[in-house]
Design a protein around this motif. Sequence first.
Motif, mmCIF file in Angstrom:
data_model
loop_
_atom_site.group_PDB
_atom_site.id
_atom_site.type_symbol
_atom_site.label_atom_id
_atom_site.label_comp_id
_atom_site.label_asym_id
_atom_site.label_seq_id
_atom_site.Cartn_x
_atom_site.Cartn_y
_atom_site.Cartn_z
ATOM 1 N N TYR A 296 0.972 -1.145 -0.330
ATOM 2 C CA TYR A 296 -0.247 -0.325 -0.330
ATOM 3 C C TYR A 296 0.995 1.328 0.011
ATOM 4 O O TYR A 296 1.012 1.084 1.266
ATOM 5 C CB TYR A 296 -0.549 0.050 1.039
ATOM 6 C CG TYR A 296 -1.358 0.967 1.813
ATOM 7 C CD1 TYR A 296 -2.494 1.860 -0.411
ATOM 8 C CD2 TYR A 296 -2.333 1.684 2.056
ATOM 9 C CE1 TYR A 296 -3.024 2.547 -0.044
ATOM 10 C CE2 TYR A 296 -3.487 2.753 2.475
ATOM 11 C CZ TYR A 296 -3.993 2.794 1.744
ATOM 12 O OH TYR A 296 -4.578 3.958 1.559
ATOM 13 N N ILE A 300 -1.547 3.446 -3.348
ATOM 14 C CA ILE A 300 -2.270 2.066 -4.612
ATOM 15 C C ILE A 300 -2.007 0.748 -3.451
ATOM 16 O O ILE A 300 -1.476 1.145 -2.736
ATOM 17 C CB ILE A 300 -1.209 2.738 -5.498
ATOM 18 C CG1 ILE A 300 -1.546 3.384 -6.593
ATOM 19 C CG2 ILE A 300 -1.326 1.211 -6.804
ATOM 20 C CD1 ILE A 300 -0.702 4.018 -7.400
ATOM 21 N N ARG A 301 -2.731 0.162 -3.918
ATOM 22 C CA ARG A 301 -2.533 -1.389 -3.414
ATOM 23 C C ARG A 301 -2.239 -1.936 -4.409
ATOM 24 O O ARG A 301 -3.689 -1.823 -5.527
ATOM 25 C CB ARG A 301 -3.997 -1.393 -2.431
ATOM 26 C CG ARG A 301 -3.907 -0.488 -1.186
ATOM 27 C CD ARG A 301 -5.276 -1.033 -0.645
ATOM 28 N NE ARG A 301 -5.928 -0.894 0.516
ATOM 29 C CZ ARG A 301 -4.675 -1.310 1.671
ATOM 30 N NH1 ARG A 301 -4.795 -1.700 2.143
ATOM 31 N NH2 ARG A 301 -5.044 -0.301 3.160
ATOM 32 N N PHE A 302 -1.566 -2.733 -3.789
ATOM 33 C CA PHE A 302 -0.785 -3.782 -5.226
ATOM 34 C C PHE A 302 -0.562 -5.227 -5.085
ATOM 35 O O PHE A 302 0.403 -4.931 -3.781
ATOM 36 C CB PHE A 302 -0.001 -2.840 -5.426
ATOM 37 C CG PHE A 302 0.739 -3.953 -6.887
ATOM 38 C CD1 PHE A 302 -0.198 -4.201 -8.013
ATOM 39 C CD2 PHE A 302 2.074 -4.665 -7.498
ATOM 40 C CE1 PHE A 302 0.481 -4.786 -8.902
ATOM 41 C CE2 PHE A 302 2.702 -5.841 -7.476
ATOM 42 C CZ PHE A 302 2.189 -5.882 -8.906
ATOM 43 N N PRO A 322 0.503 -1.194 -11.333
ATOM 44 C CA PRO A 322 -0.260 -0.031 -12.707
ATOM 45 C C PRO A 322 -0.896 0.997 -11.250
ATOM 46 O O PRO A 322 -1.214 1.430 -9.982
ATOM 47 C CB PRO A 322 -1.219 -0.801 -12.222
ATOM 48 C CG PRO A 322 -0.570 -2.273 -12.284
ATOM 49 C CD PRO A 322 0.148 -1.996 -11.118
ATOM 50 N N ASP A 323 -0.591 2.281 -11.987
ATOM 51 C CA ASP A 323 -0.756 3.908 -11.347
ATOM 52 C C ASP A 323 -3.022 4.023 -11.433
ATOM 53 O O ASP A 323 -3.783 4.691 -11.743
ATOM 54 C CB ASP A 323 -1.056 5.112 -12.042
ATOM 55 C CG ASP A 323 -0.873 6.396 -11.477
ATOM 56 O OD1 ASP A 323 -0.728 6.316 -9.704
ATOM 57 O OD2 ASP A 323 -0.245 7.260 -11.862
ATOM 58 N N GLU A 324 -3.252 3.129 -9.844
ATOM 59 C CA GLU A 324 -4.857 2.725 -9.859
ATOM 60 C C GLU A 324 -4.990 3.928 -8.700
ATOM 61 O O GLU A 324 -5.192 2.389 -7.768
ATOM 62 C CB GLU A 324 -4.818 1.587 -10.293
ATOM 63 C CG GLU A 324 -5.463 1.232 -11.828
ATOM 64 C CD GLU A 324 -5.091 -0.191 -11.912
ATOM 65 O OE1 GLU A 324 -6.032 -1.005 -11.524
ATOM 66 O OE2 GLU A 324 -4.873 -0.512 -13.523
ATOM 67 N N PRO A 325 -5.293 4.341 -7.775
ATOM 68 C CA PRO A 325 -4.380 5.027 -6.836
ATOM 69 C C PRO A 325 -6.471 4.893 -6.371
ATOM 70 O O PRO A 325 -7.118 4.727 -6.825
ATOM 71 C CB PRO A 325 -4.348 6.461 -6.790
ATOM 72 C CG PRO A 325 -4.433 6.903 -8.280
ATOM 73 C CD PRO A 325 -4.368 5.835 -8.693
ATOM 74 N N GLU A 326 -6.802 4.071 -4.704
ATOM 75 C CA GLU A 326 -8.084 4.246 -4.012
ATOM 76 C C GLU A 326 -9.032 5.479 -4.652
ATOM 77 O O GLU A 326 -8.175 6.789 -4.507
ATOM 78 C CB GLU A 326 -7.565 3.653 -3.143
ATOM 79 C CG GLU A 326 -6.934 2.365 -3.577
ATOM 80 C CD GLU A 326 -7.162 1.821 -1.526
ATOM 81 O OE1 GLU A 326 -7.439 1.415 -1.148
ATOM 82 O OE2 GLU A 326 -6.417 2.536 -0.278
ATOM 83 N N THR A 327 -9.800 5.746 -4.654
ATOM 84 C CA THR A 327 -10.702 6.524 -3.854
ATOM 85 C C THR A 327 -10.975 6.984 -2.797
ATOM 86 O O THR A 327 -10.887 5.905 -2.104
ATOM 87 C CB THR A 327 -12.517 5.668 -4.764
ATOM 88 O OG1 THR A 327 -13.292 4.718 -3.368
ATOM 89 C CG2 THR A 327 -12.172 5.154 -6.123
ATOM 90 N N ASP A 330 -12.951 4.209 -0.999
ATOM 91 C CA ASP A 330 -11.954 2.415 -0.737
ATOM 92 C C ASP A 330 -11.294 2.747 0.343
ATOM 93 O O ASP A 330 -11.099 2.376 1.905
ATOM 94 C CB ASP A 330 -11.108 2.627 -2.094
ATOM 95 C CG ASP A 330 -11.991 1.914 -3.024
ATOM 96 O OD1 ASP A 330 -12.900 1.283 -2.735
ATOM 97 O OD2 ASP A 330 -10.860 1.875 -4.055
ATOM 98 N N SER B 565 -7.507 -7.127 0.127
ATOM 99 C CA SER B 565 -8.822 -6.873 -1.495
ATOM 100 C C SER B 565 -10.069 -8.532 -0.196
ATOM 101 O O SER B 565 -10.871 -7.904 -1.037
ATOM 102 C CB SER B 565 -8.246 -7.568 -2.438
ATOM 103 O OG SER B 565 -7.260 -8.545 -2.242
#
Lengths: 408, 603
Positions: A296, A300-302, A322-327, A330, B565
Amino acid sequence: MRQRRIKTVQSQPQEPAIASPISSAYLHIPFCRRRCFYCDFPIAVVGERRDRTPSQSIPPYLAALTQEIEITAARSTPQPLATVFFGGGTPSLLTPEQLDQLLTALDHAFGLAVGVEIAMEIDPGTFTFGQLHGYRSAGVNRFSLGVQAFQDELLQTCGRSHSVAEIYDAVAMIRRAQIDNFSLDLISGLPHQTREQWQDSLEAAIAIAPAHLSCYDLVLEPVTPFGKRYSPGETPLPDDDLTADLYRIAQAHLTAAGYDHYEISNYARPGFACRHNRTYWENRPYYALGMGAASYTDGIRFSRPRTRQAYYDWLAAGATIPDEPETDCDRLLETLMLGLRLREGVRCDRFTPSEQAQIRTTLAPYAAQGWVTLGDDAIALTDPDGFLFSNTILASLFAQFDPDSAHR
Amino acid sequence: MTHVPTSHIRNFSIIAHIDHGKSTLADRLLQATGTVEQRKMKEQFLDSMDLERERGITIKLQAARMNYTAKDGQEYVLNLIDTPGHVDFSYEVSRSLIACEGALLVVDASQGVEAQTLANVYLALESDLEIIPVLNKIDLPGAEPERVLEEVEEVVGLDCSGAIMASAKQGIGIDEILESIVHLVPPPSDTVDKPLRALIFDSYYDPYRGVIIYFRVMDGTVKQGDRIHLMASGKQYDIDELGVLSPTQIPVEDLHAGEVGYISAAIKAVADARVGDTITLASEPAAEPLPGYAEAKSMVFCGLFPIDSDQYEDLREALERLRLNDAALAYEPETSSAMGFGFRCGFLGLLHMEIVQERLEREYNLDLITTAPSVVYRVTTIKGEVLEIENPSHLPPPQAREKIEEPYIHLEVITPEEYVGTLMDLCQTRRGEFKNMRYFTSKRTTLIYEVPLAEIVTDFFDQLKSRSRGYASMEYHVIGYRTNHLVRLDVMVNGDLVDSLAMIVHRDKAYGVGRSLVEKLKELIPRHQFKIPIQAAIGSKVIASEHIPALRKDVLAKCYGGDISRKKKLLQKQAKGKKRMKSIGTVDVPQEAFMAVLRIDNN
């Protein structure tokens, strides 16, 4: 070795936080002698190796892990780590030298803060006194022993590779090494497990007097032998009534023995709560390194690939996250979901006034039932009733906030 | 569009069982006649609703006009009038067949005749249509053209000497089909000089233009701008646009007897221009409407309730909008003590019901609870009044009833021989009365039963399919009402009477149904923090009871080394499940529980 670390720390004094300083790292050591029947973690089985010959598959993995440490540090602004956790798998399948190399790599890459907590999981029957001593010299200062049960028949049922005698051998070594900060793991709700066996396990654990205890309620994971063989609540698994009792029994016995039930599944003597795990529960960022590890960072959680080859390939391809930050949503739900595991709960100042108002409204019926306390400063679940129904309570918060579980 | 003499018009439809390749064949015909260019061709052009494409069935009708130069060198206009392929819509089928002079009977060369096909062939024969048998899918390895032809001859009584061997997929036999349409299907009779009479065989609601009527001119001529009079609804409209379907809409100036086209005339709801209605001219009306018009009659009813009571108004609006396009959909407000405010809705049949539910949820984003389907019972009270009861909870108490009658159907099942035993057993347990059994060709059998409709609207069709491994097909029509010893079975959850779970059952089956129902509910209703008794009762007498033990814990203790998750997904799922539940008193009841009666072991 310890000297080296102190030097490093001195050269990098602790400083006030920038945006979100990351000071925790999880390292996944996937190797296990065999896979336990309840486990669906990303692991790599290396066989029994009773002669303790090291597995040849370990060094390449450690090289990869070291590479990931370097890559990770190179693209962040490294801060000295305050907690390091070697989880598994079975980290005690590493030699002290191997562990030391990893810590050295972390030290070079990030630095280690004054009073750093360095925790590792160890399993009975997988280490010698020499190893334990070596881990300690390398800097490990918290050990978590995977006991699970104090009955040979239950250990066999679980597919564990150790016996009760080996638990006691392990404990004797821990004592001889004068390690105070150690924890035992126990599992309730095992197939064929009776109330009496659980009580005996708790008594046995209390008699050993560890600083910390984790009591997990068995979760059936679909892909595991247990998941395929059993259905929840059906024989030979204890029914819900019994497992609920087991939870209450643990809570009553362990708190009576002076342990603080500081987290839904964790008990500690004052001052011995696991600091690394608190990072998760407080929903703060952390590095995670190694196959299958979930990090985290930067919002971003990955989760890394779950098999070694896929992990190596991912590393070779640049270890891209991947550059997918949480909202925001979230983040809000995760703060609640994780924070409500702690007995102290979640601090209200982590929410906006309108979020707080919605949370309070959603939880009001549970507060009336005595499952939740809605304090001015913090919102928390009660022990044990609130903890026992934590999913019900969290699901209501998810229904309130989560767009994915909403009908529009 | 040039004017075509009546002698060069051919109006036909395609009769086929689901999956026997009707849509593919229609596509081929459109391509072969150049009606739809190759590049614009999407699979199954005529099935334009998403739902239809997904399920591979035709719900709404379509039509297409094709220009075809036959081998005799003459230019013909071929109008394909599509028919919906389901028993629920047999009235619509009959109206579109009447608009034709011929029909292609498409039969899968490996499957043979199915019950639905048979029913539609009979409808076509009653309307004196010329029927051209086409064996489709002859290229497939399992094709048995001889056997299937023999079957068609024997079952339908049709001369199959001229049957066309085709594969719509491979384009085999397409030219032959087109030639046969020209040569075998008679042209429409030339009645251009009579006053206008046009038959509406379909209509749909377009949000921008209002209702679009699809029709066939039977007599006379209709022109752009005419003021039309709809003889059944009594309404009058000025034509905004008149055209043909090619298959896209192309405006024309006028259409004559024998031609097929569409009208747009600012009509607000399809109920004002119902299938079967006759269009005539306001200025020069026909003396008599075309025969055969019938009001839609709902056969199956259910309650629809929003899970979130805030959605009640949304549901009302959605139903209003659907009704614009679906004259057969009936609804009226219903209040249930258990479910709050909702609507009692009437449907032509089970498929129709399913379609409406699905559209409400999909297109209007509503979360609905649907109660188990029910039929209309006719109750005679001791005072001699006759009441139509479509909601079991409205059944008068036993002491006020003289008798209860329930609708019966004539059921025809076609099945391979080996499933006869199990299917007879199914019909028997559903209170069916055996009427007849006919063997035709080798290996296939027709079973004829008279069965209460209520027994069919539950899971009968699913059972039929699963017992016959999908090979049996069925067809039914309502034949009237019969008196039976029926009782109302009430259900209580946690001591609260749940009116939407009430059902009317035969007295002899009440005990078994009650037992299965409470057991099923026990499975479907999640555990709560308290013990929940579930009871089935007739009047004040409890005939079956179960209880759901109290939930003692709901916790997932393990934290997966920071991998949150899965836990999060689990909670999302749980939250979603919660949203799909209706609170009955203090008990959250999931949607499936209200359909539990469909899932009990009725056999």
